[in-house]
Design a protein around this motif. Structure first.
Motif, mmCIF file in Angstrom:
data_model
loop_
_atom_site.group_PDB
_atom_site.id
_atom_site.type_symbol
_atom_site.label_atom_id
_atom_site.label_comp_id
_atom_site.label_asym_id
_atom_site.label_seq_id
_atom_site.Cartn_x
_atom_site.Cartn_y
_atom_site.Cartn_z
ATOM 1 N N PHE A 133 0.858 -1.212 -0.055
ATOM 2 C CA PHE A 133 0.092 0.138 -0.025
ATOM 3 C C PHE A 133 0.842 1.174 -0.138
ATOM 4 O O PHE A 133 0.549 2.278 -0.762
ATOM 5 N N LEU A 134 1.791 1.425 1.046
ATOM 6 C CA LEU A 134 2.862 2.535 1.095
ATOM 7 C C LEU A 134 3.642 2.594 -0.219
ATOM 8 O O LEU A 134 3.735 3.842 -0.852
ATOM 9 N N LYS A 135 3.838 1.612 -0.995
ATOM 10 C CA LYS A 135 4.981 1.700 -2.125
ATOM 11 C C LYS A 135 3.991 2.259 -3.288
ATOM 12 O O LYS A 135 4.311 2.920 -3.891
ATOM 13 N N CYS A 136 2.646 1.866 -3.428
ATOM 14 C CA CYS A 136 1.553 2.508 -4.402
ATOM 15 C C CYS A 136 1.748 3.950 -3.984
ATOM 16 O O CYS A 136 1.548 4.676 -5.003
ATOM 17 N N LEU A 137 1.513 4.403 -2.746
ATOM 18 C CA LEU A 137 1.479 5.805 -2.522
ATOM 19 C C LEU A 137 2.723 6.650 -3.188
ATOM 20 O O LEU A 137 2.440 7.664 -3.559
ATOM 21 N N VAL A 138 3.851 6.099 -2.912
ATOM 22 C CA VAL A 138 4.845 6.382 -3.238
ATOM 23 C C VAL A 138 5.279 6.802 -4.823
ATOM 24 O O VAL A 138 5.643 7.695 -5.372
ATOM 25 N N ASP A 139 4.652 5.593 -5.560
ATOM 26 C CA ASP A 139 4.792 5.438 -6.949
ATOM 27 C C ASP A 139 3.733 6.544 -7.506
ATOM 28 O O ASP A 139 4.083 7.057 -8.460
ATOM 29 N N SER A 140 2.885 6.918 -6.760
ATOM 30 C CA SER A 140 1.855 8.014 -7.273
ATOM 31 C C SER A 140 2.507 9.153 -7.028
ATOM 32 O O SER A 140 2.573 10.114 -7.938
ATOM 33 N N TYR A 141 3.080 9.427 -5.893
ATOM 34 C CA TYR A 141 3.833 10.716 -5.900
ATOM 35 C C TYR A 141 4.849 10.761 -6.653
ATOM 36 O O TYR A 141 5.225 11.959 -7.359
#
Length: 371
Positions: free
Chosen positions: A195-203
């Motif tokens: 989940f957190l990796k998904c957020l960072v990829d979006s960033y």
């Protein structure tokens, strides 16, 4: 709760003495950058949600209490008793306050223009498009980038020099953490790291898009220890007293700490890949840990309770006409159930400008602006 943008995104109160000793920001009549562009959530929203027709009333900062200490003494769309973090950073850059809300320019029939910059932030929004759906409709980061792209296209090639020298200030991600931590029916095999990796990829995608449009100076505010705001302390009571050592909601705080490390690593990678990119990222979780450690905060001293207090534990509730206001706003970290007081935001902004690498890396915002 109204635009729960990230609570105290940056409550760097422990930096007060440093700020007072060294000072920060532009001198009188001096601007450190030609313009400032703001993206994110309610920690930096200056009125966009108030002008979104699909946004529910509880996600707008238009109760009389909001703005009680603003020069107008009226609600302005800021989730604060006065100025918020975007305003405080803008002042240190030499502006009077945050650039205007994007939708306020449209409402006045003004063709969106660069000039001093534009604020696209929307309370309740996040890195994921679905974040903030409880509000009925907010500007996600994707929406904010889309509007900025249209403005750049309207301005044409003449905007490139201005954009490349301006500061891009981004405070987002806390709402994604709130909603994930409070999912009603989480799958049994839920993967926090994924989940957190998904957020960072979006960033990463958003920063790449801004860079492609000419942005070069990025000030990034990572989510703070979101589990320490009054609403989340109250939530811990409902989750079998799931408090951490700071007496905050453990699952939300764990997410905040992990996200900063991943985001800092991604920014270092981008800094090497994107031509001319410079950035400053604040470890808001690290700052907050010093503040919320028992006995750590000396000014303000009330770190767990909302100043604009509702009937719930820790003063949780809507900051509306039935709420009780604390008599001394400078003694409280939190204005409402999620957001900092104007005083706390001011101290945090000063720390952003002058921190010597303990929490703001690889350079502070003052140094970033001077590049």
């Amino acid at each position: 709760m109204a635009g729960r943008g990230g609570a105290f995104a940056l409550v760097a109160l422990c930096m007060l003495e440093l700020a007072l000793l060294h000072g920060a920001g532009a001198g009188a009549g001096e601007r450190l950058v030609p313009a400032m562009f703001v993206f994110g959530d309610s920690t930096v929203d200056v009125g966009n949600n108030n002008l979104l027709p699909v946004c529910k009333p509880e996600c707008r900062a238009n109760y009389p209490q909001y703005g009680v200490d603003h020069p107008s003494h009226a609600p302005t769309g800021r989730f604060s008793n006065g100025y918020n973090l975007a305003d405080q950073i803008a002042k240190l850059l030499g502006f009077n306050e945050s650039p205007p809300a994007f939708l306020s320019l449209q409402a006045e029939g003004i063709i969106p223009r660069m000039n001093d910059g534009i604020n696209f932030a929307s309370g309740g929004s996040g890195l994921q498009n679905q974040t903030g759906e409880h509000c009925g409709g907010v500007y996600s980061m994707a929406d904010q980038l889309e509007e900025f792209t249209l403005v750049v296209k309207m301005m044409g090639n003449s905007s490139y020099d201005l954009i490349s020298r301006s500061l891009f200030f981004i405070s987002v991600g806390s709402n994604d953490l709130f909603e994930y931590a409070h999912a009603k029916n989480p799958p049994p095999n839920r993967n926090d790291t994924a989940f957190l990796k998904c957020l960072v990829d979006s960033y990463k995608t958003y920063l790449q898009e801004l860079h492609a449009l000419g942005a070069r100076k990025f000030s990034i505010v990572s989510p703070s220890l979101v589990g320490c705001c009054p609403s989340q302390r109250a939530a811990a009571l409902q989750h079998h007293n799931d408090f951490d050592e700071l007496h905050c909601f453990r699952p939300a705080n764990n997410l905040s700490k992990q996200l900063y490390a991943l985001l800092a690593s991604k920014l270092q990678e981008l800094g090497g890949d994107l031509d001319g990119m410079h950035y400053s990222i604040c470890d808001s979780a690290g700052m907050a840990e010093m503040v919320f450690t028992p006995g750590g905060a000396k000014d303000p001293t009330v770190v767990d309770t909302a100043c604009c207090a509702g009937p719930g534990p820790f003063g949780v509730g809507l900051c509306n006409t039935s709420a009780t206001l604390c008599p001394n706003r400078t003694n409280f970290v939190f204005w409402d159930s999620f957001h900092p007081t104007e005083y706390a935001s001011g101290l945090a902004a000063s720390a952003l400008f002058i921190d010597n690498g303990k929490f703001v890396r690889p350079i502070n915002v003052g140094q970033l602006a001077a590049l």
